[in-house]
Write a protein that holds these residues in place. Structure first.
Motif, short mmCIF file in Angstrom:
data_model
loop_
_atom_site.label_atom_id
_atom_site.label_comp_id
_atom_site.label_asym_id
_atom_site.label_seq_id
_atom_site.Cartn_x
_atom_site.Cartn_y
_atom_site.Cartn_z
N THR A 154 -45.77 -16.13 -6.67
CA THR A 154 -44.78 -16.61 -7.81
C THR A 154 -44.80 -15.61 -8.71
O THR A 154 -45.43 -14.76 -9.37
N CYS A 155 -43.31 -15.57 -9.15
CA CYS A 155 -42.83 -14.59 -10.22
C CYS A 155 -43.54 -14.73 -11.63
O CYS A 155 -43.40 -15.85 -12.00
N SER A 156 -44.38 -13.92 -12.11
CA SER A 156 -44.72 -14.14 -13.29
C SER A 156 -44.00 -14.10 -14.53
O SER A 156 -44.10 -14.27 -15.74
N ALA A 157 -42.89 -13.36 -14.29
CA ALA A 157 -41.84 -13.15 -15.38
C ALA A 157 -40.92 -14.53 -15.70
O ALA A 157 -40.94 -14.68 -16.88
N CYS A 158 -40.88 -15.45 -14.81
CA CYS A 158 -40.05 -16.65 -15.11
C CYS A 158 -41.10 -17.96 -14.49
O CYS A 158 -40.58 -18.94 -14.56
N GLN A 159 -42.30 -17.48 -14.11
CA GLN A 159 -43.21 -18.59 -13.65
C GLN A 159 -42.49 -19.51 -12.58
O GLN A 159 -42.92 -20.71 -12.47
N PRO A 180 -30.28 -15.83 -14.57
CA PRO A 180 -31.21 -15.67 -13.54
C PRO A 180 -32.06 -14.75 -14.06
O PRO A 180 -31.95 -13.81 -14.54
N CYS A 181 -33.49 -14.71 -13.32
CA CYS A 181 -34.65 -13.92 -13.73
C CYS A 181 -34.31 -12.49 -12.87
O CYS A 181 -33.88 -12.65 -11.84
N GLY A 182 -34.33 -11.52 -13.69
CA GLY A 182 -33.98 -10.06 -13.18
C GLY A 182 -35.25 -9.45 -12.13
O GLY A 182 -34.88 -8.59 -11.36
N VAL A 183 -36.39 -9.99 -12.29
CA VAL A 183 -37.37 -9.53 -11.69
C VAL A 183 -37.45 -9.99 -10.15
O VAL A 183 -37.74 -9.50 -9.24
N CYS A 184 -37.52 -11.34 -10.16
CA CYS A 184 -37.44 -11.91 -8.62
C CYS A 184 -36.06 -12.23 -8.05
O CYS A 184 -35.82 -12.67 -7.15
N ARG A 185 -34.94 -11.75 -8.99
CA ARG A 185 -33.58 -11.87 -8.63
C ARG A 185 -33.30 -13.50 -8.49
O ARG A 185 -32.66 -13.86 -7.62
ZN LIG Z 1 -38.77 -14.49 -11.84
#
Ligand SMILES: [Zn+2]
Ligand SMILES: [Zn+2]
Length: 369
Positions: A154-159, A180-185
């Motif tokens: 799970t992406c921690s930037a956007c949970q 949109p979350c840039g870390v997990c696109r």
């Molecule tokens: Zn994310």
């Protein structure tokens, strides 16, 4: 349905400043990020009213003819499909849709192959196995893109939501927007340990054998679409389509003309004069053709129903045989003697020349030229 002035709670004579102030207040009260999804429809109405009344040209049209004037009066139907999202993005720098995580799988590409077929296969249809170089689901990770035994984190930037909220300053004040979350696109998950077999793509190149059903009646250049037989998409996405294009090889006897198969036969002048029977090797086997005595060059014989198949209908055109008459070139002394005798007998020693009755005029007639 209330009019735009009522929607914004202003009078028909309101100044642009009053309209803007009214919209600002209502937008703040009804914006979905502030007031919740339930007010989204109301916010849309308010924005729609503002979009029209804040534009002097649109406001004038609206004052004169109502919403209909906006829909019909302007080029491009600007009123009908007005840019709600445009106006929204201008003010808030984000979108209204909170779409959730974006699936990793994407649709695969379409592919095209050309296959050479014989005229017989084109007329009767056929089954054919073809081998294509394509993308298939990675056998190691089954399309998950992760090293076997691991799974996406799970992406921690956007949970895991796939989107992030941020605060934007607008003339409405501070507004939360979603991007949109840039870390997990936007996927909501991150693959820390990609599958080494497919480098995390979820698919690999491979040769694949596909059974093709050639429909009866295809012609060169015809294409057949086979949904789902194209490349598998990345991340176990659905496969694209395969387009099969047919190329019909030249046949030693026949060529296709519309629904007919045409050919020509050469018969000696003597046989044409006396009449004869010839055997023609059609696609359906040998058929006898009787040429009556006095057959002329350019005569056409038809064999009904042995022509090309009409695709999707199954019925067939005709075989058309064009007769060519050959005149002997080299004659022995005896043959010359007989010919002269024949000519004398027929009164043809001094032949009459007549324009417009030869093979060309007959051919033109038959071809409908
Ligand atoms: Zn994310
Ligand atoms: Zn893999």
């Amino acid at each position: 349905m209330s009019n735009f002035y009522e929607t914004l709670g202003v009078s028909r004579t309101a100044t642009p400043e009053e309209i803007k102030r009214a919209y600002r207040k209502l937008a703040r009260e009804t914006h979905p990020d502030v007031a919740g999804e339930a007010s989204a429809e109301r916010f849309k109405e308010v924005s729609r009213a503002y979009e029209v009344l804040s534009d002097p040209e649109k406001r004038q049209l609206y004052d004169m003819g109502g919403e209909q004037a906006l829909n019909g009066g302007r080029s491009g139907g600007a009123g009908a499909n007005f840019g709600f999202s445009d106006i929204f993005e201008t003010f808030f720098g984000g979108t209204t849709r909170s779409s959730g995580p974006v699936p990793r799988g994407r649709r695969g590409q379409d592919a095209i192959v050309t296959i050479d077929i014989t005229l017989e296969e084109a007329v009767f249809g056929a089954k054919r196995d073809i081998t294509v170089n394509t993308a298939v689901t990675c056998p190691a990770c089954q399309g998950s893109c992760c090293r076997p035994g691991t799974s996406p984190e799970t992406c921690s930037a956007c949970q895991g939501r796939g989107s992030v909220q941020r605060v934007a300053n607008s003339f409405l004040g501070q507004i939360m927007t979603t991007s949109p979350c840039g870390v997990c696109r936007g996927h909501g998950t991150i693959i820390q340990d990609p599958c080494p077999e497919c480098s995390g793509d979820g698919r690999v190149r491979s040769r694949r054998t596909i059974n093709i059903d050639i429909p009866a009646g295809v012609e060169s250049g015809n294409r057949m679409r086979m949904p789902g037989y194209g490349e598998v998409g990345p991340g176990n996405g659905p496969a694209g389509d395969l387009h099969v294009e047919f190329k019909v090889a030249d046949h030693p006897i026949f060529s296709r003309q519309g629904d007919d198969l045409v050919c020509s036969v050469s018969v000696p002048a003597t046989a044409a004069a006396l009449g004869t029977t010839i055997t023609l090797e059609t696609l359906d086997g040998p058929r006898e053709i009787t040429l009556k005595a006095g057959t002329q060059p350019g005569d056409v014989h038809s064999i009904r129903g042995l022509g090309a198949t009409r695709i999707h209908r199954g019925t067939r055109g005709d075989v058309k045989v064009f007769v060519d008459v050959t005149v002997p070139k080299k004659l022995s002394d005896r043959e010359k003697e007989l010919m002269r005798e024949l000519a004398e007998l027929r009164g043809e020693e001094h032949p009459e020349i007549k324009p417009g009755t030869g093979i060309f005029s007959r051919l033109k007639e038959k071809m409908g030229l």
